[in-house]
Design a protein around this motif. Structure first.
Motif, short mmCIF file in Angstrom:
data_model
loop_
_atom_site.label_atom_id
_atom_site.label_comp_id
_atom_site.label_asym_id
_atom_site.label_seq_id
_atom_site.Cartn_x
_atom_site.Cartn_y
_atom_site.Cartn_z
N SER A 75 0.86 -1.19 0.00
CA SER A 75 0.00 0.00 0.00
C SER A 75 0.89 1.23 0.00
O SER A 75 1.76 1.37 0.87
CB SER A 75 -0.90 0.02 1.24
OG SER A 75 -1.81 -1.05 1.20
N LEU A 76 0.66 2.11 -0.96
CA LEU A 76 1.45 3.34 -1.05
C LEU A 76 0.73 4.44 -0.28
O LEU A 76 -0.49 4.61 -0.41
CB LEU A 76 1.62 3.75 -2.51
CG LEU A 76 2.30 2.70 -3.40
CD1 LEU A 76 2.39 3.21 -4.83
CD2 LEU A 76 3.68 2.34 -2.88
N GLN A 77 1.48 5.17 0.53
CA GLN A 77 0.94 6.26 1.33
C GLN A 77 0.72 7.49 0.45
O GLN A 77 1.34 7.61 -0.61
CB GLN A 77 1.89 6.58 2.48
CG GLN A 77 2.14 5.40 3.41
CD GLN A 77 0.87 4.84 3.99
OE1 GLN A 77 0.04 5.58 4.52
NE2 GLN A 77 0.69 3.53 3.89
N PRO A 78 -0.13 8.43 0.89
CA PRO A 78 -0.25 9.70 0.13
C PRO A 78 1.12 10.34 -0.04
O PRO A 78 1.92 10.36 0.90
CB PRO A 78 -1.16 10.54 1.02
CG PRO A 78 -1.97 9.54 1.78
CD PRO A 78 -1.03 8.38 2.04
N GLY A 79 1.42 10.80 -1.24
CA GLY A 79 2.73 11.38 -1.53
C GLY A 79 3.77 10.36 -1.96
O GLY A 79 4.84 10.74 -2.44
N GLU A 80 3.48 9.07 -1.78
CA GLU A 80 4.40 8.01 -2.20
C GLU A 80 3.99 7.55 -3.60
O GLU A 80 2.81 7.40 -3.90
CB GLU A 80 4.33 6.85 -1.22
CG GLU A 80 5.33 5.74 -1.50
CD GLU A 80 5.29 4.61 -0.48
OE1 GLU A 80 6.17 3.75 -0.54
OE2 GLU A 80 4.35 4.58 0.36
N HIS A 81 4.99 7.32 -4.46
CA HIS A 81 4.71 6.85 -5.82
C HIS A 81 5.80 5.88 -6.26
O HIS A 81 6.92 5.92 -5.76
CB HIS A 81 4.60 8.03 -6.80
CG HIS A 81 5.83 8.87 -6.84
ND1 HIS A 81 6.01 9.95 -6.02
CD2 HIS A 81 6.96 8.77 -7.59
CE1 HIS A 81 7.20 10.49 -6.26
NE2 HIS A 81 7.80 9.79 -7.20
N LEU A 82 5.46 5.01 -7.19
CA LEU A 82 6.42 4.05 -7.71
C LEU A 82 7.38 4.73 -8.67
O LEU A 82 6.96 5.50 -9.55
CB LEU A 82 5.69 2.90 -8.42
CG LEU A 82 4.84 2.01 -7.52
CD1 LEU A 82 4.10 0.97 -8.35
CD2 LEU A 82 5.69 1.33 -6.45
#
Length: 144
Positions: free
Chosen positions: A63-70
């Motif tokens: 799960s990616l947190q808000p502001g986190e991107h691949l």
């Protein structure tokens, strides 16, 4: 970018219109990557892709947190049961690396988001019983 892997299975794709970010990735894995599915945000709503591949293996989710991107996907592809399939996947964000999922055997590959500030917004693939190949859709922010 890509796809990397074999040419078996059928083509799988995401409708990229209005996609803002990847929220979650579900991966089924064992000796190879059996399947994956992606939860993405489109125009403020969350939607899952179909399951690309088969029901085998162990389920893991990131799960990616808000502001986190691949920023990159790395892995291996190689033969298993006579088929050329994705053997492992590691998802790299601007915060963490997740994986590897599957076995790191065969030919190594990497699908980076092209440049600093680049983001992976989606995926395309080939799949049947397993995930045969995986590619990415990227957006590059040239500001800065």
């Amino acid at each position: 970018m890509g796809p990397c892997g074999g040419d078996g299975g059928g083509g799988r794709d995401m409708d990229m219109r209005g996609v803002g970010r990847v929220v979650r990735v579900a991966v089924r894995h064992g000796a190879a990557v059996d399947a994956m599915s992606v939860l993405y945000e489109r125009s403020g709503r969350e939607e899952w892709t179909d399951l690309w591949g088969g029901p085998g293996g162990t389920l893991s989710e990131i799960s990616l947190q808000p502001g986190e991107h691949l920023t990159s996907v790395a892995g291996h592809y190689g033969r298993l049961d006579g088929e050329l399939v994705v053997r492992s996947l590691t998802f790299v964000s601007n915060v963490h690396a997740y994986g590897p999922f599957g076995e790191e055997r065969g030919v190594a590959f990497e699908l980076p988001a092209a440049a600093r500030g680049g983001k992976i917004l989606g995926f395309h693939a080939r799949s049947g019983r397993r995930l045969d190949a995986l590619g990415t859709y990227v957006v590059v922010n040239n500001a800065g």
